[in-house]
Design an enzyme around this catalytic site. Structure first.
Site, mmCIF file in Angstrom:
data_model
loop_
_atom_site.group_PDB
_atom_site.id
_atom_site.type_symbol
_atom_site.label_atom_id
_atom_site.label_comp_id
_atom_site.label_asym_id
_atom_site.label_seq_id
_atom_site.Cartn_x
_atom_site.Cartn_y
_atom_site.Cartn_z
ATOM 1 N N SER A 149 0.834 -1.203 0.000
ATOM 2 C CA SER A 149 0.000 0.000 0.000
ATOM 3 C C SER A 149 0.877 1.265 0.000
ATOM 4 C CB SER A 149 -0.958 -0.077 1.197
ATOM 5 O OG SER A 149 -1.893 0.956 1.167
ATOM 6 N N ASP B 166 -10.454 -3.832 -4.843
ATOM 7 C CA ASP B 166 -9.745 -2.921 -3.943
ATOM 8 C C ASP B 166 -10.385 -1.531 -4.031
ATOM 9 O OD1 ASP B 166 -7.895 -1.210 -2.694
ATOM 10 O OD2 ASP B 166 -6.204 -2.488 -3.241
ATOM 11 N N HIS C 222 -8.447 -4.330 -0.362
ATOM 12 C CA HIS C 222 -7.142 -3.697 -0.172
ATOM 13 C C HIS C 222 -6.254 -4.489 0.790
ATOM 14 C CE1 HIS C 222 -4.371 -0.437 -0.712
ATOM 15 N NE2 HIS C 222 -4.287 -0.229 0.583
HETATM 16 C C1 MLT Z 1 -1.410 5.982 -0.231
HETATM 17 O O1 MLT Z 1 -1.818 6.997 0.306
HETATM 18 O O2 MLT Z 1 -0.225 5.702 -0.360
HETATM 19 C C2 MLT Z 1 -2.437 5.067 -0.768
HETATM 20 O O3 MLT Z 1 -3.671 5.678 -0.836
HETATM 21 C C3 MLT Z 1 -2.522 3.809 0.017
HETATM 22 C C4 MLT Z 1 -2.830 4.087 1.454
HETATM 23 O O4 MLT Z 1 -4.014 4.154 1.816
HETATM 24 O O5 MLT Z 1 -1.916 4.234 2.215
#
Ligand code: MLT
Length: 205
Positions: A107, A157, A188
């Site tokens: 992520s 996701d 996710h």
């Molecule tokens: C991010 O902000 O890098 C992406 O949206 C994934 C997350 O939720 O961290």
């Protein structure tokens, strides 16, 4: 705070391995979060696992964002350069092989790993990008010739739309990376199936 600039965990490689996994957690995680995943993916590799320095409502991240999926590009680039410096410093401090570092990011951690591939390709020998998005569009195309990249994504996701995954894989391929992509019936969250797929991919390197 360590002299290297990030709170982090380090474990040396074992059993003659020269590989070190740069382990990068998701939003709200820390340097311990992904250790079991990294251990599953390559149990003999060393581990360098920093904690993201940006706090969002108390949750550690690797860079700022304006909103869900809308990244603060200036901060992302600054933080990517900081991470690159950290990896270089850690390789000197701990004596691991800087040419054998493979990122394993989930992520937010996968997004800064992708950003590292775009901005400083020589930092990484390859990457495991679990639920990654396009970090930014590089002005100059990086040379990722022959770099192995494993991507996994969830069909449902809610944070990473399928089009983002497709675009990131196309970009990586265009820049020369050897991309393997695996889709899962998942959201996710990281699943055991994708960790297994990443493990198989790593065995084939
Ligand atoms: C991010 O902000 O890098 C992406 O949206 C994934 C997350 O939720 O961290």
């Amino acid at each position: 705070m360590s002299a290297l600039g990030f709170i982090h965990r380090y474990e040396p490689p074992r059993e003659g391995s020269r590989r070190t996994l740069l382990v990068l957690h998701g939003t709200g995680g820390d340097e311990n979060d992904m250790l079991a995943v990294a251990d599953q993916i390559d149990r003999n590799a060393g581990i360098l696992s920093p904690r993201g320095k940006v706090l969002e409502a108390g949750m550690p991240r690797f860079f700022r964002r304006h909103a869900e999926g809308v990244f603060d590009e200036e901060d992302l680039k600054f933080r990517t350069d900081e991470l690159v410096e950290f990896v270089a410093g850690a390789s000197v401090e701990y004596g691991f092989d800087a040419s054998q570092v493979i990122a394993v990011g989930y992520s937010n951690g996968a997004n800064i790993a992708a950003s590292t591939l775009f901005r400083a390709p020589s930092t990484l020998a390859g990457a495991v990008l679990l639920h990654a998005m396009v970090p930014f569009t590089p002005e100059q195309e990086p040379d990722l010739s022959g770099k192995p990249v494993f991507m996994s994504a969830g069909e449902n996701d809610p944070i990473v739309p399928a089009a983002q995954v497709a675009r990131l894989s196309e970009m990586l391929r265009r820049y020369g990376a050897n991309v393997q992509i695996a889709w899962f019936q998942a959201g996710h969250r990281l699943t055991l199936d994708e960790v297994r797929a990443a493990t198989d991919w790593m065995k084939g390197l």
